[in-house]
Design a protein around this motif. Structure first.
Motif, PDB file in Angstrom:
ATOM      1  N   ALA A 142       0.707  -1.210  -0.020  1.00 55.61           N
ATOM      2  CA  ALA A 142       0.046  -0.219  -0.033  1.00 55.61           C
ATOM      3  C   ALA A 142       0.805   1.354  -0.151  1.00 55.61           C
ATOM      4  CB  ALA A 142      -1.005   0.113   1.218  1.00 55.61           C
ATOM      5  N   VAL A 143       0.560   2.154  -0.759  1.00 57.77           N
ATOM      6  CA  VAL A 143       1.045   3.498  -0.737  1.00 57.77           C
ATOM      7  C   VAL A 143       0.150   4.863  -0.814  1.00 57.77           C
ATOM      8  CG1 VAL A 143       3.021   2.716  -2.116  1.00 57.77           C
ATOM      9  CG2 VAL A 143       1.035   3.711  -3.227  1.00 57.77           C
ATOM     10  N   GLU A 144       0.422   5.698  -0.396  1.00 58.63           N
ATOM     11  CA  GLU A 144      -0.357   7.037  -0.135  1.00 58.63           C
ATOM     12  C   GLU A 144      -0.252   7.786  -1.339  1.00 58.63           C
ATOM     13  OE1 GLU A 144      -1.439  10.591   2.956  1.00 58.63           O
ATOM     14  OE2 GLU A 144       0.200   9.006   3.289  1.00 58.63           O
ATOM     15  N   VAL A 145      -1.372   8.330  -1.900  1.00 57.09           N
ATOM     16  CA  VAL A 145      -1.261   9.127  -3.007  1.00 57.09           C
ATOM     17  C   VAL A 145      -0.819  10.310  -2.624  1.00 57.09           C
ATOM     18  CG1 VAL A 145      -2.647  10.310  -4.608  1.00 57.09           C
ATOM     19  CG2 VAL A 145      -3.597   7.999  -3.983  1.00 57.09           C
ATOM     20  N   GLY A 146       0.243  11.091  -3.307  1.00 60.46           N
ATOM     21  CA  GLY A 146       1.154  12.137  -3.007  1.00 60.46           C
ATOM     22  C   GLY A 146       2.289  12.190  -2.369  1.00 60.46           C
ATOM     23  N   GLU A 147       2.598  10.897  -1.956  1.00 58.82           N
ATOM     24  CA  GLU A 147       3.639  10.480  -1.299  1.00 58.82           C
ATOM     25  C   GLU A 147       4.778  10.679  -2.001  1.00 58.82           C
ATOM     26  OE1 GLU A 147       6.024   6.579   0.720  1.00 58.82           O
ATOM     27  OE2 GLU A 147       3.801   6.754   0.565  1.00 58.82           O
ATOM     28  N   ASP A 148       6.340  11.205  -1.944  1.00 61.52           N
ATOM     29  CA  ASP A 148       7.197  11.242  -2.736  1.00 61.52           C
ATOM     30  C   ASP A 148       7.642  10.070  -3.203  1.00 61.52           C
ATOM     31  OD1 ASP A 148       9.282  12.715  -4.026  1.00 61.52           O
ATOM     32  OD2 ASP A 148      10.516  12.962  -2.261  1.00 61.52           O
ATOM     33  N   PHE A 149       7.822   9.760  -4.537  1.00 65.41           N
ATOM     34  CA  PHE A 149       8.253   8.533  -5.006  1.00 65.41           C
ATOM     35  C   PHE A 149       9.434   9.094  -5.901  1.00 65.41           C
ATOM     36  CE2 PHE A 149       3.625   7.898  -5.058  1.00 65.41           C
ATOM     37  CZ  PHE A 149       3.546   7.137  -4.122  1.00 65.41           C
ATOM     38  N   ASN A 150      10.427   7.854  -6.229  1.00 62.64           N
ATOM     39  CA  ASN A 150      11.458   8.173  -6.952  1.00 62.64           C
ATOM     40  C   ASN A 150      10.992   8.313  -8.422  1.00 62.64           C
ATOM     41  OD1 ASN A 150      10.781   5.807  -7.641  1.00 62.64           O
ATOM     42  ND2 ASN A 150      12.781   4.642  -7.201  1.00 62.64           N
ATOM     43  N   ILE A 151      10.086   8.364  -8.828  1.00 61.92           N
ATOM     44  CA  ILE A 151       9.613   8.491 -10.134  1.00 61.92           C
ATOM     45  C   ILE A 151       8.526   9.580 -10.207  1.00 61.92           C
ATOM     46  CG2 ILE A 151       9.921   6.106 -11.060  1.00 61.92           C
ATOM     47  CD1 ILE A 151       6.884   5.867 -11.262  1.00 61.92           C
ATOM     48  N   LYS A 152       8.159  10.314 -11.240  1.00 59.61           N
ATOM     49  CA  LYS A 152       7.296  11.166 -11.701  1.00 59.61           C
ATOM     50  C   LYS A 152       6.581  11.051 -12.598  1.00 59.61           C
ATOM     51  CE  LYS A 152       6.686  16.271 -11.821  1.00 59.61           C
ATOM     52  NZ  LYS A 152       7.644  17.623 -11.985  1.00 59.61           N
ATOM     53  N   VAL A 153       5.115  11.061 -12.634  1.00 61.76           N
ATOM     54  CA  VAL A 153       4.261  11.033 -13.948  1.00 61.76           C
ATOM     55  C   VAL A 153       3.680  12.473 -14.248  1.00 61.76           C
ATOM     56  CG1 VAL A 153       2.438   9.880 -14.908  1.00 61.76           C
ATOM     57  CG2 VAL A 153       3.746   8.741 -13.350  1.00 61.76           C
ATOM     58  N   ILE A 154       3.873  12.717 -15.629  1.00 62.75           N
ATOM     59  CA  ILE A 154       3.332  14.040 -16.174  1.00 62.75           C
ATOM     60  C   ILE A 154       2.567  13.646 -17.159  1.00 62.75           C
ATOM     61  CG2 ILE A 154       3.965  16.271 -17.173  1.00 62.75           C
ATOM     62  CD1 ILE A 154       6.668  16.031 -15.984  1.00 62.75           C
ATOM     63  N   PHE A 155       1.091  14.303 -17.137  1.00 55.14           N
ATOM     64  CA  PHE A 155       0.165  14.368 -18.099  1.00 55.14           C
ATOM     65  C   PHE A 155       0.338  15.679 -18.762  1.00 55.14           C
ATOM     66  CE2 PHE A 155      -1.449  10.599 -16.128  1.00 55.14           C
ATOM     67  CZ  PHE A 155      -2.245   9.899 -16.954  1.00 55.14           C
ATOM     68  N   SER A 156       0.284  15.786 -19.916  1.00 48.06           N
ATOM     69  CA  SER A 156       0.291  17.115 -20.616  1.00 48.06           C
ATOM     70  C   SER A 156      -0.518  17.072 -21.814  1.00 48.06           C
ATOM     71  CB  SER A 156       1.674  17.780 -20.741  1.00 48.06           C
ATOM     72  OG  SER A 156       2.317  16.856 -21.576  1.00 48.06           O
ATOM     73  N   ALA A 157      -1.160  18.352 -22.264  1.00 44.60           N
ATOM     74  CA  ALA A 157      -1.916  18.275 -23.638  1.00 44.60           C
ATOM     75  C   ALA A 157      -1.018  18.512 -24.737  1.00 44.60           C
ATOM     76  CB  ALA A 157      -2.906  19.431 -23.657  1.00 44.60           C
ATOM     77  N   LEU A 158      -1.423  17.981 -25.884  1.00 46.92           N
ATOM     78  CA  LEU A 158      -0.516  18.162 -27.073  1.00 46.92           C
ATOM     79  C   LEU A 158      -1.465  18.944 -27.941  1.00 46.92           C
ATOM     80  CD1 LEU A 158       0.898  14.520 -27.921  1.00 46.92           C
ATOM     81  CD2 LEU A 158       2.153  16.565 -27.285  1.00 46.92           C
ATOM     82  N   LEU A 159      -1.323  20.404 -27.994  1.00 48.67           N
ATOM     83  CA  LEU A 159      -2.232  21.337 -28.388  1.00 48.67           C
ATOM     84  C   LEU A 159      -1.942  21.331 -30.100  1.00 48.67           C
ATOM     85  CD1 LEU A 159      -1.967  24.437 -26.155  1.00 48.67           C
ATOM     86  CD2 LEU A 159      -3.512  22.488 -26.132  1.00 48.67           C
ATOM     87  N   GLY A 160      -3.045  21.244 -30.802  1.00 51.77           N
ATOM     88  CA  GLY A 160      -2.996  21.210 -32.286  1.00 51.77           C
ATOM     89  C   GLY A 160      -2.794  19.896 -32.928  1.00 51.77           C
ATOM     90  N   MET A 161      -2.659  18.945 -32.255  1.00 51.16           N
ATOM     91  CA  MET A 161      -2.355  17.825 -32.633  1.00 51.16           C
ATOM     92  C   MET A 161      -3.671  17.088 -32.919  1.00 51.16           C
ATOM     93  SD  MET A 161       0.162  15.904 -33.422  1.00 51.16           S
ATOM     94  CE  MET A 161       1.722  16.668 -32.506  1.00 51.16           C
ATOM     95  N   LYS A 162      -4.329  17.647 -34.112  1.00 47.04           N
ATOM     96  CA  LYS A 162      -5.736  16.969 -34.374  1.00 47.04           C
ATOM     97  C   LYS A 162      -5.918  17.212 -35.854  1.00 47.04           C
ATOM     98  CE  LYS A 162      -8.161  19.565 -31.456  1.00 47.04           C
ATOM     99  NZ  LYS A 162      -9.217  20.198 -30.848  1.00 47.04           N
ATOM    100  N   GLY A 163      -7.153  16.693 -36.570  1.00 51.73           N
ATOM    101  CA  GLY A 163      -7.142  16.655 -37.719  1.00 51.73           C
ATOM    102  C   GLY A 163      -8.476  17.840 -38.200  1.00 51.73           C
ATOM    103  N   THR A 164      -9.447  17.772 -37.042  1.00 48.27           N
ATOM    104  CA  THR A 164     -10.334  18.743 -37.304  1.00 48.27           C
ATOM    105  C   THR A 164     -10.772  19.373 -36.056  1.00 48.27           C
ATOM    106  OG1 THR A 164     -12.138  17.122 -36.903  1.00 48.27           O
ATOM    107  CG2 THR A 164     -11.510  17.317 -39.130  1.00 48.27           C
ATOM    108  N   GLN A 165     -11.366  20.407 -35.861  1.00 51.96           N
ATOM    109  CA  GLN A 165     -11.712  20.782 -34.481  1.00 51.96           C
ATOM    110  C   GLN A 165     -12.526  20.048 -33.681  1.00 51.96           C
ATOM    111  OE1 GLN A 165     -10.583  23.473 -33.116  1.00 51.96           O
ATOM    112  NE2 GLN A 165      -9.760  24.583 -34.771  1.00 51.96           N
ATOM    113  N   ARG A 166     -13.235  19.133 -34.236  1.00 52.04           N
ATOM    114  CA  ARG A 166     -14.069  18.127 -33.763  1.00 52.04           C
ATOM    115  C   ARG A 166     -13.143  17.021 -32.999  1.00 52.04           C
ATOM    116  NH1 ARG A 166     -18.844  14.540 -36.020  1.00 52.04           N
ATOM    117  NH2 ARG A 166     -19.893  13.496 -34.052  1.00 52.04           N
ATOM    118  N   ASP A 167     -11.993  16.729 -33.345  1.00 52.96           N
ATOM    119  CA  ASP A 167     -11.174  15.804 -32.815  1.00 52.96           C
ATOM    120  C   ASP A 167     -10.981  16.107 -31.353  1.00 52.96           C
ATOM    121  OD1 ASP A 167     -11.124  14.026 -35.050  1.00 52.96           O
ATOM    122  OD2 ASP A 167      -9.592  15.317 -35.706  1.00 52.96           O
TER     123      ASP A 167
END
Length: 408
Positions: free
Chosen positions: A172-197
């Motif tokens: 068991a680990v606690e969310v927010g605990e300091d781990f030796n890895i870091k995960v980053i989610f980031s948007a890729l702006l403009g990476m689409k074919g149409t505005q609807r994508d």
């Protein structure tokens, strides 16, 4: 005497073929009811065409295939990847002859030649450059349920804790605990074919052990990104609760891919499946990418065929100067701005006939497993390397189409 895998590398000038390629228009005079098929008639015409014009003597070099790792199909995925990404079929069952293989679903008889998308100009150039010249493993992905772009930071914390728990064998680990890895989610702006994508987004795992400071960036251990380019056919079939990002590309250890895939499947009720590329679709890629206008050519156009034989297989690598390949395509291309099935077949038949003229080998009886051009390189086992940022969206559009076909 036992022999290792051998790669036959052939460099052939196509100039003789290109000068007389207009003779192929004779194919149009052959009625559909003729006893001899169009493919057989083409072979006879091409053989006479090539033998009537002087051509350079091809050079052959034989080397051990282990010195060229990119020519060797990837080994089977780890057991964890097989467990979490069910649906991968053995290569032998997914592929047949490049001339006879057909898709499991209906495919368009014509497609537009990839163009530089205007929307791509809004993309962050640094992130776009990061995606190029890397080998990506392809997966199809069913729609994500209740995914929200406003919660990317929260997803980063949750996934970090999940990875840490998996690495610690379920402790068991606690969310927010300091781990030796870091995960980053980031948007890729403009990476689409149409505005609807839906907007594409990037997921990265970074090591924190080498961080020089609190705000510094560590070594990238794994990268994956989700996108949907011209995905209207899928977007029209799902409700607003689902986010459609059918194409997933991963670069890094397969164990990390399996862990992250498990988290996404549990969190968003989605399903991953490895995305192989059939010989039929590789032929389309070769034609469409050869048709692209390049400011300058960066790489040789190369095809790799696998010859089934016992006890070990033989690979045939057919290398062509990119300008010769483009000239050949221009000779068979009729429809401005589009590529048709007939043109793809004719383009490949030209290569088959020219190769047979020199080596008496029917490439149509082998299996096309890799295509490399100045635009991109693709392998039948689901590996892609994009080389030209100008056609990034165009390449992703075709891969999205294949991913949607697999999902449906």
């Amino acid at each position: 005497m036992l022999l290792d895998d051998i790669t036959l590398i052939v460099e052939i000038s196509l100039s003789a073929l290109i000068y007389r390629i207009l003779l192929m228009r004779l194919l149009e005079l052959i009625p559909p009811s003729a006893d001899q098929s169009r493919g057989q008639a083409f072979s006879l015409i091409s053989y006479d065409l090539i033998t009537s014009v002087p051509s350079k003597q091809p050079t052959i070099q034989i080397m051990d295939s282990y010195t060229a790792p990119e020519s060797t199909p990837r080994q089977s995925a780890s057991s964890r990847v097989k467990d979490y990404f069910i649906g991968a079929t053995p290569l032998q069952k997914r592929l047949e002859s490049a001339r006879k293989l057909t898709s499991f679903v209906p495919t368009p008889s014509r497609r537009k030649i990839p163009q530089c998308s205007q929307l791509q100009e809004d993309a962050e150039l640094q992130k776009v450059a990061f995606l190029l010249h890397k080998q990506w493993s392809l997966y199809s992905l069913t729609p994500l349920y209740k995914f929200s772009y406003t919660n990317l930071k929260e997803y980063s914390k949750l996934l970090s804790a999940f990875i840490a728990a998996e690495k610690q064998k379920g402790l068991a680990v606690e969310v927010g605990e300091d781990f030796n890895i870091k995960v980053i989610f980031s948007a890729l702006l403009g990476m689409k074919g149409t505005q609807r994508d839906p907007e594409a987004f990037l997921v990265q795992i970074l090591s924190k052990s080498q961080l020089p400071s609190e705000n510094g960036e560590g070594k990238v251990l794994w990268t994956g990104w989700f996108c949907c380019i011209f995905g209207d056919s899928l977007l029209e079939t799902v409700s607003e609760d689902f986010t459609c990002l059918p194409l997933f590309l991963a670069n890094g250890a397969e164990t990390n891919t399996a862990i992250i895939g498990t988290w996404f499947q549990k969190t968003f009720d989605c399903y991953f499946s490895p995305l192989a590329i059939s010989a039929f679709n590789l032929s389309w890629m070769a034609a469409m990418w050869t048709a692209c206008k390049m400011d300058r050519y960066m790489a040789t156009t190369e095809f790799l065929w696998s010859v089934p034989c016992s006890p070990q297989s033989l690979d045939i690598s057919y290398a062509i100067h990119p300008e010769d390949a483009k000239a050949l395509w221009d000779s068979v291309h009729k429809t401005p701005g589009e590529v048709t099935q007939e043109e793809v077949d004719l383009f490949m038949d030209c290569l088959y006939s020219h190769f047979y003229r020199h080596f008496k080998i029917h490439l149509s009886a082998t299996r096309l497993v890799r295509v490399s051009t100045s635009v991109a390189s693709a392998h039948t086992d689901g590996k892609i390397k994009i080389l030209c940022h100008k056609y990034l969206v165009g390449v992703l559009a075709y891969l999205t189409e294949l991913a949607i076909f697999q999902i449906e």
